[in-house]
Design a protein around this motif. Structure first.
Motif, PDB file in Angstrom:
ATOM      1  N   TRP A 129      13.892   5.243  -8.821  1.00 57.70           N
ATOM      2  CA  TRP A 129      12.896   4.220  -8.538  1.00 57.70           C
ATOM      3  C   TRP A 129      13.121   3.053  -9.497  1.00 57.70           C
ATOM      4  O   TRP A 129      13.362   3.235 -10.680  1.00 57.70           O
ATOM      5  N   GLN A 130      13.030   1.838  -8.950  1.00 55.14           N
ATOM      6  CA  GLN A 130      13.251   0.622  -9.727  1.00 55.14           C
ATOM      7  C   GLN A 130      12.085  -0.337  -9.531  1.00 55.14           C
ATOM      8  O   GLN A 130      11.299  -0.191  -8.599  1.00 55.14           O
ATOM      9  N   MET A 131      12.020  -1.343 -10.390  1.00 52.28           N
ATOM     10  CA  MET A 131      10.978  -2.366 -10.298  1.00 52.28           C
ATOM     11  C   MET A 131      11.646  -3.706 -10.006  1.00 52.28           C
ATOM     12  O   MET A 131      12.627  -4.074 -10.662  1.00 52.28           O
ATOM     13  N   ASN A 132      11.130  -4.428  -9.014  1.00 52.99           N
ATOM     14  CA  ASN A 132      11.718  -5.742  -8.760  1.00 52.99           C
ATOM     15  C   ASN A 132      11.070  -6.803  -9.658  1.00 52.99           C
ATOM     16  O   ASN A 132      10.259  -6.492 -10.527  1.00 52.99           O
ATOM     17  N   GLY A 133      11.406  -8.062  -9.432  1.00 50.16           N
ATOM     18  CA  GLY A 133      11.006  -9.123 -10.344  1.00 50.16           C
ATOM     19  C   GLY A 133       9.536  -9.438 -10.398  1.00 50.16           C
ATOM     20  O   GLY A 133       9.091 -10.159 -11.302  1.00 50.16           O
ATOM     21  N   VAL A 134       8.758  -8.926  -9.439  1.00 46.15           N
ATOM     22  CA  VAL A 134       7.302  -9.168  -9.479  1.00 46.15           C
ATOM     23  C   VAL A 134       6.527  -7.864  -9.653  1.00 46.15           C
ATOM     24  O   VAL A 134       5.323  -7.821  -9.431  1.00 46.15           O
ATOM     25  N   GLY A 135       7.228  -6.804 -10.048  1.00 45.47           N
ATOM     26  CA  GLY A 135       6.542  -5.556 -10.369  1.00 45.47           C
ATOM     27  C   GLY A 135       6.380  -4.582  -9.236  1.00 45.47           C
ATOM     28  O   GLY A 135       5.663  -3.583  -9.380  1.00 45.47           O
ATOM     29  N   LEU A 136       7.042  -4.815  -8.102  1.00 42.99           N
ATOM     30  CA  LEU A 136       6.965  -3.878  -6.978  1.00 42.99           C
ATOM     31  C   LEU A 136       8.020  -2.795  -7.141  1.00 42.99           C
ATOM     32  O   LEU A 136       9.205  -3.082  -7.353  1.00 42.99           O
ATOM     33  N   GLU A 137       7.599  -1.533  -7.022  1.00 40.69           N
ATOM     34  CA  GLU A 137       8.490  -0.400  -7.201  1.00 40.69           C
ATOM     35  C   GLU A 137       9.125  -0.035  -5.860  1.00 40.69           C
ATOM     36  O   GLU A 137       8.442   0.080  -4.844  1.00 40.69           O
ATOM     37  N   PHE A 138      10.442   0.158  -5.887  1.00 41.79           N
ATOM     38  CA  PHE A 138      11.162   0.487  -4.653  1.00 41.79           C
ATOM     39  C   PHE A 138      12.241   1.503  -4.944  1.00 41.79           C
ATOM     40  O   PHE A 138      12.637   1.738  -6.092  1.00 41.79           O
ATOM     41  N   ASN A 139      12.741   2.110  -3.861  1.00 38.52           N
ATOM     42  CA  ASN A 139      13.808   3.090  -3.948  1.00 38.52           C
ATOM     43  C   ASN A 139      14.771   2.852  -2.788  1.00 38.52           C
ATOM     44  O   ASN A 139      14.343   2.563  -1.666  1.00 38.52           O
ATOM     45  N   HIS A 140      16.060   2.975  -3.055  1.00 35.96           N
ATOM     46  CA  HIS A 140      17.069   2.702  -2.027  1.00 35.96           C
ATOM     47  C   HIS A 140      16.930   3.633  -0.824  1.00 35.96           C
ATOM     48  O   HIS A 140      17.287   3.268   0.299  1.00 35.96           O
ATOM     49  N   THR A 175       0.799  -1.234   0.000  1.00 36.10           N
ATOM     50  CA  THR A 175       0.000   0.000   0.000  1.00 36.10           C
ATOM     51  C   THR A 175       0.829   1.279   0.000  1.00 36.10           C
ATOM     52  O   THR A 175       0.275   2.361  -0.232  1.00 36.10           O
ATOM     53  N   SER A 176       2.122   1.195   0.284  1.00 38.01           N
ATOM     54  CA  SER A 176       2.939   2.409   0.255  1.00 38.01           C
ATOM     55  C   SER A 176       3.039   2.926  -1.173  1.00 38.01           C
ATOM     56  O   SER A 176       3.031   2.158  -2.132  1.00 38.01           O
ATOM     57  N   LYS A 177       3.166   4.236  -1.303  1.00 38.52           N
ATOM     58  CA  LYS A 177       3.101   4.882  -2.613  1.00 38.52           C
ATOM     59  C   LYS A 177       4.394   5.641  -2.943  1.00 38.52           C
ATOM     60  O   LYS A 177       4.998   6.249  -2.070  1.00 38.52           O
ATOM     61  N   ARG A 178       4.727   5.618  -4.214  1.00 42.75           N
ATOM     62  CA  ARG A 178       5.836   6.448  -4.678  1.00 42.75           C
ATOM     63  C   ARG A 178       5.486   7.920  -4.522  1.00 42.75           C
ATOM     64  O   ARG A 178       6.327   8.734  -4.149  1.00 42.75           O
ATOM     65  N   ASN A 179       4.246   8.265  -4.829  1.00 41.54           N
ATOM     66  CA  ASN A 179       3.762   9.644  -4.746  1.00 41.54           C
ATOM     67  C   ASN A 179       4.759  10.576  -5.434  1.00 41.54           C
ATOM     68  O   ASN A 179       5.116  10.350  -6.590  1.00 41.54           O
ATOM     69  N   SER A 180       5.241  11.595  -4.730  1.00 45.04           N
ATOM     70  CA  SER A 180       6.187  12.547  -5.339  1.00 45.04           C
ATOM     71  C   SER A 180       7.582  12.426  -4.747  1.00 45.04           C
ATOM     72  O   SER A 180       8.382  13.366  -4.825  1.00 45.04           O
ATOM     73  N   HIS A 209      -4.855  -2.224 -11.593  1.00 45.12           N
ATOM     74  CA  HIS A 209      -3.553  -1.578 -11.718  1.00 45.12           C
ATOM     75  C   HIS A 209      -2.839  -1.444 -10.374  1.00 45.12           C
ATOM     76  O   HIS A 209      -1.789  -0.803 -10.290  1.00 45.12           O
ATOM     77  N   SER A 210      -3.390  -2.016  -9.325  1.00 42.03           N
ATOM     78  CA  SER A 210      -2.793  -1.909  -7.997  1.00 42.03           C
ATOM     79  C   SER A 210      -1.566  -2.810  -7.881  1.00 42.03           C
ATOM     80  O   SER A 210      -1.349  -3.729  -8.676  1.00 42.03           O
ATOM     81  N   LYS A 211      -0.763  -2.534  -6.840  1.00 41.57           N
ATOM     82  CA  LYS A 211       0.386  -3.394  -6.567  1.00 41.57           C
ATOM     83  C   LYS A 211      -0.054  -4.834  -6.346  1.00 41.57           C
ATOM     84  O   LYS A 211       0.571  -5.780  -6.829  1.00 41.57           O
ATOM     85  N   LEU A 212      -1.149  -5.006  -5.592  1.00 38.51           N
ATOM     86  CA  LEU A 212      -1.636  -6.345  -5.298  1.00 38.51           C
ATOM     87  C   LEU A 212      -1.960  -7.101  -6.581  1.00 38.51           C
ATOM     88  O   LEU A 212      -1.589  -8.266  -6.749  1.00 38.51           O
ATOM     89  N   ALA A 213      -2.640  -6.441  -7.503  1.00 39.55           N
ATOM     90  CA  ALA A 213      -3.006  -7.088  -8.763  1.00 39.55           C
ATOM     91  C   ALA A 213      -1.769  -7.478  -9.558  1.00 39.55           C
ATOM     92  O   ALA A 213      -1.695  -8.576 -10.128  1.00 39.55           O
TER      93      ALA A 213
END
Length: 643
Positions: free
Chosen positions: A450-461, A435-440, A629-633
């Motif tokens: 921002w990067q995408m991991n192997g299952v489509g989750l977006e993360f930032n160091h 549920t956490s968001k990249r937002n701005s 289009h959610s992370k869960l989906a």
């Protein structure tokens, strides 16, 4: 060198029972922590009896030998905390006579005088108090400081980006206000007489471990240094619409005060008892402190404290597990929170901060163990901090640092727990990721994209999986199904001394089946630990990247320019990443080790053990994803495509 071994463990409870065996893998030993630094010993002693004893029996033994019994360690019937008030609170040598005195008692098995070490508050700033302003009677909270609480509702009026906030109004609109949830503020005390806190104060769950009494009121100092805990408490549970200060994220929740920071040196016994205090009355423990953020310290929980945390996640909240929220650290770009054994623990939720325009704060540390972010300072005006409660009934607008970020996260989790009392400690972490968001949010210096991991989750160091979204986490918590059982797989080990090239890099590989076909099979990752032993001529120049079989690259250690250690190195240190969450761990893992500045240093890596933590079964298969289009989906689809 591509070895596959599985721990004979099937769940977190059994892992807890093995904590003493795993201590070399998850914490620094006392010898490693103190090596090369002046030793300090306190007047506290850990005393272990041969057999179970009552509190009264332990009291008598303590009196017979000139000690006071401060109580059991983690409700044990054999381990107790003895204090000798005739000894100085700190000294440079162990007291052999007092140790021998206790050891002469045939009932006593073990005596250990407690070393002292430093723990520092994160984000402390000198007090700037402001008078109250007239009430603003609108449909929003009428509290006078609400208009300064941009982290709750960012309308852009204080130099921030509109809607870059915790989205708490969406959670409140769903009826979530934190009722019947208690957050313990482990800090320097709470002003529980403050009119914005006194009706939300949980006295039964509170205690003062600095003074050993049930009244964790802050000790007065001229500079109001001990306002830290009171400020954190107000962020969580300041009352709404009472005409005082602002409003808490979870304004109907309770806060407990655990005073444990206010002494010259910390001990393992104080930390352990603080983190294990009333685990069935306390839901969330919030910690805005840690090892010194000087960019050269490598430190973490000692034995008893690690036992307390493991016991909390396995047994606390009547088996659902306590939630430990940790401020990631204020060492800035010269430090790395993976060198902090508290923030980098897989049993804690490490929270970083952002400022109100979306950038990271200048003091934010970065690392792969950070799960999410909340807020600290304003961007345009450095005096625009977090508005909250202060000592003696006053208010402040200048609370800041990751100290301010962690309690905000605790408040969000209190909202989620209120709407679903069955959430486990792992459910909270899964909900955070989804549920956490990249937002701005963005790195103002452009280092970390921002990067995408192997299952489509977006993360930032810097920011983990983004800023916490209270409205989204509450909505998902209402429908949440507890995730499957967690397993711990030893994915492989390289146990050979190899030189780190002065120029270029050393690359190591482990091919793992992730314990396939055994009781510890892991198919869907949560946390990954690279337990590493290495030495170099300058520890702070070592940089390490870990790449998963699905090609997600995590920088598990960055350059720390202030760290000039050349003797201790890292000894079985568990570098942790959350960036591979949800991925399939099966395949080739790649570890790259190099020096930040080529040609100036030498070193050796002596051991790399890959530990995989996650589930055998798909974690979200029983959850509906209303938004395609959610992370869960996206993650559900990635998991289904894999099968």
């Amino acid at each position: 060198m591509n070895i596959q071994r599985c721990l004979p463990v099937g769940n977190d409870y059994l892992l807890g029972l093995l904590a003493s065996c795993l201590v070399a893998l998850v914490i620094l030993t006392e010898e490693v922590v103190t090596k090369g630094a002046p030793q300090v010993f306190t007047n506290s002693f850990l005393v272990e009896f041969n057999n179970d004893v009552t509190r009264e029996q332990a009291d008598k033994v303590a009196r017979d030998h000139g000690f006071d019994n401060a109580g059991p360690l983690l409700r044990s019937k054999r381990e107790f905390h003895f204090i000798h008030k005739g000894l100085p609170a700190t000294r440079s040598k162990r007291s052999i006579p007092h140790h021998r005195n206790l050891k002469t008692d045939p009932q006593i098995k073990l005596v250990a005088q407690q070393p002292g070490y430093k723990r520092t508050k994160r984000g402390y700033r000198p007090l700037i108090s402001k008078g109250q302003v007239p009430l603003d009677k609108t449909q929003e909270p009428t509290d006078p400081y609400f208009k300064f609480q941009w982290y709750l509702k960012n309308d852009g009026s204080m130099g921030g980006k509109p809607k870059l906030d915790l989205n708490v109004e969406a959670a409140w609109a769903q009826g979530a206000t934190g009722k019947n949830v208690t957050t313990a503020i482990m800090d320097d005390g709470i002003d529980y007489l403050h009119p914005d806190l006194k009706f939300n104060y949980n006295a039964r769950a509170s205690y003062d471990f600095s003074s050993n009494d049930p009244f964790p009121y802050p000790r007065y100092t001229d500079d109001w240094f001990n306002s830290h805990g009171t400020r954190c408490a107000g962020e969580v549970a300041a009352a709404r619409d009472n005409g005082v200060c602002g409003v808490g994220v979870a304004y109907d929740s309770k806060v407990a005060g655990i005073r444990m920071l206010d002494q010259p040196y910390m001990t393992d016994l104080i930390e352990a008892n603080s983190m294990g205090h009333e685990p069935n009355l306390i839901d969330i423990y919030s910690a805005s402190w840690g090892p010194t953020d000087d960019g050269k310290t490598v430190d973490g929980p000692r034995n008893a404290t690690m036992r307390a945390i493991v016991k909390g996640v396995n047994e606390g909240r009547n088996g659902l597990g306590n939630i430990y929220v940790w401020a990631s650290g204020d060492g800035g770009e010269d430090d790395d929170c993976n060198a902090d054994g508290y923030a980098a623990s897989m049993w804690t939720v490490s929270i970083n901060s952002a400022i109100n325009d979306g950038q990271n704060a200048h003091y934010d540390e970065s690392c792969t163990s950070t799960l999410a972010s909340t807020f600290s300072n304003g961007g345009g005006d450095p005096k625009t901090g977090v508005a909250t409660t202060d000592l003696y009934g006053r208010c402040t607008k200048t609370h800041s640092g990751t100290s301010a970020a962690a309690p905000e996260a605790a408040g969000v989790y209190a909202l989620a727990i209120e709407v679903n009392r069955n959430l486990t400690w792992r459910d909270i972490q899964h909900l955070t990721v989804l549920t956490s968001k990249r937002n701005s949010l963005y790195d103002g210096k452009g280092y970390f994209k921002w990067q995408m991991n192997g299952v489509g989750l977006e993360f930032n160091h810097l920011f983990g999986y983004g800023v916490l979204d209270a409205g989204a986490i509450v909505a998902m918590a209402k429908e949440w199904k507890t995730v499957p059982q967690r397993f711990h797989c030893d994915g492989g080990k390289i146990n050979k001394t190899l030189a780190i090239p002065s120029n270029g890099s050393l690359t190591l590989y482990i091919d793992t089946h992730a314990c396939k076909g055994t009781e510890n099979e892991v198919n869907y990752l949560e946390h990954v630990q690279a337990v590493i032993t290495l030495n170099s001529t300058r520890r702070g120049e070592v940089v390490m990247h870990l790449e998963s079989p699905m090609k997600t690259r995590s920088m598990i250690l960055s350059q720390r320019p202030n760290d000039d250690d050349h003797t201790d190195g890292f000894s079985k240190w568990p570098f942790m990443t959350t960036h591979t969450w949800g991925e399939n761990p099966r395949g080739r893992w790649r570890l790259e080790v190099k020096f930040h500045v080529p040609g100036q240093n030498t070193g050796f890596i002596k051991e790399w053990n890959l530990l995989l933590h996650g589930t055998k079964d798909a974690p979200y298969k029983n959850l509906a994803a209303p938004d395609p289009h959610s992370k869960l989906a996206m993650v559900k689809k990635a998991h289904e495509d894999r099968r």
